[in-house]
Design an enzyme around this catalytic site. Structure first.
Site, short mmCIF file in Angstrom:
data_model
loop_
_atom_site.label_atom_id
_atom_site.label_comp_id
_atom_site.label_asym_id
_atom_site.label_seq_id
_atom_site.Cartn_x
_atom_site.Cartn_y
_atom_site.Cartn_z
N LYS A 40 3.78 3.89 18.23
CA LYS A 40 3.80 5.30 17.84
C LYS A 40 4.00 6.21 19.06
CE LYS A 40 0.77 4.18 13.97
NZ LYS A 40 -0.64 3.98 13.60
N GLU B 265 -3.26 -3.19 10.21
CA GLU B 265 -1.97 -3.87 10.05
C GLU B 265 -2.20 -5.26 9.49
OE1 GLU B 265 1.07 -2.28 10.82
OE2 GLU B 265 -0.48 -0.78 10.72
N ARG C 102 7.90 -8.78 -2.56
CA ARG C 102 7.85 -10.24 -2.35
C ARG C 102 7.33 -10.95 -3.60
NH1 ARG C 102 4.34 -11.79 2.41
NH2 ARG C 102 5.30 -9.97 3.32
N LYS D 223 7.06 1.89 12.22
CA LYS D 223 7.00 2.31 13.63
C LYS D 223 7.51 1.23 14.56
CE LYS D 223 2.90 0.87 12.11
NZ LYS D 223 1.86 1.22 11.18
N GLU E 153 9.26 10.09 9.55
CA GLU E 153 8.01 10.83 9.78
C GLU E 153 6.77 9.96 9.54
OE1 GLU E 153 7.43 14.45 10.65
OE2 GLU E 153 5.67 13.24 11.10
N ALA F 109 12.06 -3.53 -4.52
CA ALA F 109 11.98 -4.95 -4.16
C ALA F 109 10.58 -5.25 -3.66
CB ALA F 109 12.99 -5.27 -3.07
N THR G 213 0.84 -1.21 0.00
CA THR G 213 0.00 0.00 0.00
C THR G 213 0.87 1.27 0.00
OG1 THR G 213 -1.63 -1.22 1.27
CG2 THR G 213 -1.85 1.17 1.28
N1 HSE Z 1 -2.75 0.19 11.25
C1 HSE Z 1 -2.47 1.57 11.39
C2 HSE Z 1 -3.76 2.29 11.82
C3 HSE Z 1 -2.01 2.13 10.07
O1 HSE Z 1 -4.83 1.68 11.82
O2 HSE Z 1 -3.69 3.44 12.17
C4 HSE Z 1 -0.85 3.01 10.03
O3 HSE Z 1 0.04 3.00 11.07
#
Ligand code: HSE
Length: 438
Positions: free
Chosen positions: A205, A190, A45, A105, A129, A43, A13
């Protein structure tokens, strides 16, 4: 000047979004950076898979090390996520004197101290960032824009998936699984969504934000983490009746007693800015002693919003390559030799107000017994709600809001309530924060 050549690891993504933004805005980006930014290798997968971005002129391989080792590549953009392979590839790039941009992160929260020290030794940049709050330039805001402040606290909606789930539970009453599947389909969750709903992603985070705000080493293991699990539709409805919204927050605060870092469902007053942040949007409230409260709000995930931050880091790298390397912005905002082991508060020492929900007997004396537990522990009750039970039902939901109390004292109160014969099962507790809202 010749364009800078970069290699992208990962065409998922965020990788595809980054290639698209670099391509579409190439002219504008070069005007800002002073030279072009060319993706020459990538690169993935599955290198032959169809992508949403235009890969013309980019050699795609399944071998990420080959991209890192390519002597033509000056900057490696790590967008594969996870910690094992990513850590190895990033350290490998650093050892070869390459600058690194990453959106990872987990890598920074768990291995950032090691990665930064390797980067300093090699004299290369590591920019991240995009690791926190997607499109929102919150790291830059805290590290640079608020550099004149003593940061008092940070509170953020920093997991879009949790916020999406809570918003949908609040507005349409959809079941948890259905809402989570929607968030996954939209590319927000995720790969392992338990990281989102159990608060791990937000804790990664928060670890990064707290270190940048206060100048202490990254310490993910010291974050108190709670997921969405305890929140039931009934809590959302009771919170609404009491004038609150439930948000999944990351909170970091620096008081005289020490630093607290915690991630958990939190009730915030409906009129507070954070309460109106809905869906997958993220927002971070930062309180500086000079600046006062500042709220940064925007898309916290998604292909191009996250790419926006990746590309901003690339522009920073390109600009910095033309300046004195010793004058670069430090990774954790504070000069490396001034990072301090500030005292971190254990969760038991943190003070907040509480919402408590319990299933209580509906008979005389119950409220008095519960009130006496709070009274003996010097816990002040702000509000009590009890709805009339349906005919023939002997138990009711009893909701209590308390004033601020230390967590350890609330642990004692909850243990005593749960042991009482007038309450059945466990007590659900959600912390309440006002963040200066009246
Ligand atoms: N899985 C994370 C969220 C996406 O739902 O905020 C970006 O870090």
């Amino acid at each position: 000047m010749e364009p800078i050549r970069i290699g992208v690891l990962g065409l998922g993504t965020v990788g595809s979004g980054t290639v698209s933004v670099l391509h579409r805005n190439a002219g504008e980006i070069a005007r800002r950076a002073g030279r072009g930014i060319d993706v020459v290798r990538a690169a993935a997968r599955h290198p032959d898979r169809e992508r949403s971005c235009d890969l013309t002129g980019i050699e795609v391989t399944g071998d990420a090390r080959a991209v890192v080792d390519d002597p033509d590549i000056e900057v490696v953009v790590e967008l594969i996520g996870g910690t094992d392979a990513a850590r190895e590839l990033v350290l490998r790039a650093i050892r070869q004197g390459k600058h690194v941009v990453t959106a990872n992160k987990a890598l920074i929260a768990l291995h950032g101290n090691e990665v930064f020290s390797a980067a300093r030794a090699a004299g290369v940049i590591i920019a991240f960032e995009a690791a926190v709050a997607g499109a929102i330039p919150v790291i830059k805001s805290v590290r640079e824009g608020l550099a004149g402040n003593r940061i008092r606290s940070l509170a953020g909606i920093i997991n879009g998936t949790c916020n999406y789930i809570l918003t949908a539970m609040q507005s349409v009453g959809k079941p948890f699984d259905e809402v989570l599947a929607e968030a996954q389909a939209l590319g927000y969750a995720e790969a392992d969504p338990t990281f989102d709903v159990e608060g791990i992603d937000a804790a990664h985070k928060l670890t990064i934000l707290a270190s940048i705000a206060f100048g202490h080493p990254l310490q993910f293991e010291r974050v108190h983490v709670e997921g969405l699990g305890v929140v039931e539709p009934a809590d959302i409805s009771y919170a609404d009746q009491l004038g609150y919204r439930i948000k999944h927050l990351g909170v970091a605060r620096h008081s005289e007693r020490g630093i607290e870092m915690r991630v958990h469902p939190t009730m915030v007053p409906k009129q507070h800015l954070l309460a109106s942040v809905d869906g997958v949007m993220n927002a971070v409230l930062i309180e500086g002693d000079a600046a006062g409260p500042i709220v940064c709000h925007g898309a916290g995930a998604g292909a191009e919003p996250t790419a926006s931050s990746v590309v901003a880091d690339l522009v920073d790298v390109v600009r910095t390559l033309t300046t004195d390397p010793d004058q670069r912005v430090p990774h954790l905002a504070f000069q490396p030799d001034r990072i301090a082991n500030l005292p971190l508060l254990a969760m038991e020492e943190v003070e907040t107000a509480y919402y408590l929900r319990m299933l209580a007997e509906d008979r005389p004396g119950v409220l008095a017994e519960l009130a006496s537990i709070f009274g003996e522990l010097d816990i002040s009750i702000e509000a009590v709600v009890q709805r009339e039970p349906p005919r023939g039902v002997r138990q009711v939901h009893l909701i209590m809001l308390t004033h601020q109390v230390r967590e350890s004292r609330m642990d004692t109160a909850v243990a005593r309530i749960e042991a009482s014969s007038c309450v059945e099962g466990s007590v659900t507790r959600i912390r309440v924060e006002h963040f200066g809202a009246e």
